[in-house]
Structures are given as structure tokens and as C-alpha cells.
Design an enzyme around this catalytic site. Structure first.
Site, PDB file in Angstrom:
ATOM      1  N   LYS A 163       0.845  -1.362  -0.004  1.00 52.98           N
ATOM      2  CA  LYS A 163       0.361  -0.129  -0.322  1.00 52.98           C
ATOM      3  C   LYS A 163       1.183   1.185   0.618  1.00 52.98           C
ATOM      4  CE  LYS A 163      -2.184   3.304   3.038  1.00 52.98           C
ATOM      5  NZ  LYS A 163      -2.877   2.616   4.117  1.00 52.98           N
ATOM      6  N   ASP A 182      -6.658   0.649   0.381  1.00 55.34           N
ATOM      7  CA  ASP A 182      -6.671   0.939   1.909  1.00 55.34           C
ATOM      8  C   ASP A 182      -8.024   0.603   2.678  1.00 55.34           C
ATOM      9  OD1 ASP A 182      -8.517   2.998   1.051  1.00 55.34           O
ATOM     10  OD2 ASP A 182      -7.583   4.884   2.088  1.00 55.34           O
TER      11      ASP A 182
END
Length: 257
Positions: A163, A182
Site C-alpha cells: 500500500k 486501504d
């Protein structure tokens, strides 16, 4: 000696259209046919995916990362700090942090108690302090003080998973090698029935299959902004949603079809 004033330009948060304006955008998109309540007949149809991308682009033109930063290193640190914390909180913390330790070299030499105190309000501050200091040391010792520009190299930094690496590569370097996943992206891709996976790396893999690569960077930012403002977890604002005609989620609060 006179001091030089440094001015940081902070980009405004991208606002979503509401009410009639949102419904006008939604009206330009096709209706996703239902198989039954909460189920779209063909959720991964290319035309539907294209319509979702079109609506998001119209809703959030020129969307950017919500974390304030001036370089790749600041974005790396801010993204590490954003774990289990709001971007608003991170943006309140980072100015003092970067004033005290403006470079990877400075942060690598900082004491953990100093870092912990500066980032305390972001939560999990002890682990995060170790991560950002560890990342600083690797950047200095292995990459000459510069944040690397490949996924493989970024993943060598403590505290950096896919991420964070995707955020840095996409938002700063404009390199699309993956899709940021996310909590907002996870929730919205499920509501839109774009994936059934629950692990971030598997959700990312699914998105990379159905979203054209030239949309990977913007797609994540658009969903994140949409998840914060409109497609809220507990009570989505469906009447203000530009994706409403394309969505058949069972927890919709308003429907036009």
C-alpha cells in the site's frame, strides 16, 4: 542574519458534488441491472467498470493524494504514519516532524523518544517511530539518501508494504505498478461488487485485472475521497452519490432504480 520564510502550498481536499449536481453526473451513466436485491447481474462487465471509472473521474477531476508532502521522503513517512490513523491527523503531525528532522539522514540520527513524542497522536507511535527511523536508515545506507523508485526496493524499507509503496510510486513518481488498497478502497470495491476478496493484496490483484493500468493511480485516490465524503461506512449518502445508478449494494440508503 535575516530568516528566509518558507511557504508550503497545501492542496485543498477534493470535494464531491452533492444533491442535484451529483444526480446529474449519475444520470449520464447506465443503470446496473439487478439479479436480486444487493446483487448486480454482471458486476464485472467491461461497460459497467468503464462507467464507474467515468463517474469517478467526473466527480473528482484532478484528484490528488490527501497527505501533505513536498517530496518522496515526506510522502513515505506520512503514509507509514497513516496506518490506523486519519490523513487529517497525519497532516497535523508532519509539519513539526519534518521541521525537526527534514531529511532521511536527520531522521536516521534521531532518538526514538524524540520521534515518538512528535508522532504520539497518530497511534501505535512506538512501532511507527521504529519504522520511520528504520526506513530512514535504509534510505541513507542503501539508496544514497534518495527514496527508491521500484516496488522491490521500496519493500525493503521497514514499515513499507505494498500500500505505502503504491502510494509513493503513484503519487510522487507517477509510476503505476499496482493499486492502493486501504480501508476505503476495500469497502467500496466490495459495495460495488468488483471483488469478493478480503485480503488487500488479493483485492489489488483483482483491481489490476479489471481496471486499465492508466487508471490505477487515480482510481485509488477517487475511491478514497468518495469513501470519506459520500460512501460512508455506516450510513452511505446514496442520494449524493454519482455512482448510485451503478450500485446495487444491499445497504443503500436511497435508490433511483
Amino acid at each position: 542574519m535575516a530568516r528566509t520564510k518558507v511557504t508550503t502550498v497545501v492542496k485543498p481536499v477534493q470535494k464531491s458534488p452533492v444533491g442535484k449536481k451529483a444526480q446529474a453526473i449519475a444520470a449520464t451513466e447506465p443503470v446496473s441491472a439487478k439479479k436480486k436485491v444487493g446483487k448486480t447481474a454482471n458486476p464485472l462487465a467491461p461497460a459497467r467498470v468503464a462507467a464507474i471509472l467515468d463517474a469517478l473521474e467526473k466527480t473528482y477531476p484532478g484528484v490528488v493524494c490527501a497527505l501533505n508532502h513536498r517530496n518522496a521522503w515526506e510522502l513515505t513517512v506520512a503514509t507509514i504514519l497513516s496506518a490506523q490513523c486519519t490523513d487529517v491527523r497525519v497532516n497535523l503531525v508532519t509539519p513539526a516532524l519534518f521541521k525537526a528532522f527534514p531529511t532521511p539522514k536527520a531522521m536516521a540520527s534521531a532518538s526514538l523518544p524524540e520521534l515518538e513524542e512528535l508522532i504520539r497522536t497518530t497511534g501505535f507511535f512506538r512501532n511507527k517511530a521504529k519504522s520511520i527511523q528504520g526506513a530512514a536508515k535504509v534510505v541513507v545506507e542503501e539508496f544514497g539518501g534518495k527514496v527508491p523508485q521500484t516496488m522491490e526496493e521500496l519493500l525493503r524499507l521497514p514499515g513499507v508494504a505494498r500500500k505505502t509503496a503504491n502510494v509513493v510510486l503513484g503519487s510522487w513518481f507517477k509510476i503505476a505498478v499496482g493499486v492502493v488498497v486501504d480501508t476505503h478502497v476495500m469497502r467500496l470495491t466490495h459495495r460495488l461488487e468488483l471483488t469478493k476478496e478480503t485480503a488487500p493484496e488479493k483485492v489489488e490483484r483483482d483491481m489490476m485485472k479489471i481496471i486499465p493500468q492508466n487508471h490505477w493511480i487515480a482510481f485509488s485516490h477517487e475511491l478514497i475521497h468518495h469513501g470519506r465524503q459520500i460512501c460512508i461506512a455506516r450510513k452511505p449518502r446514496c442520494a449524493d452519490c454519482t455512482l448510485e445508478k451503478l450500485c446495487n449494494s444491499s445497504d443503500k440508503t436511497w435508490t433511483s432504480h
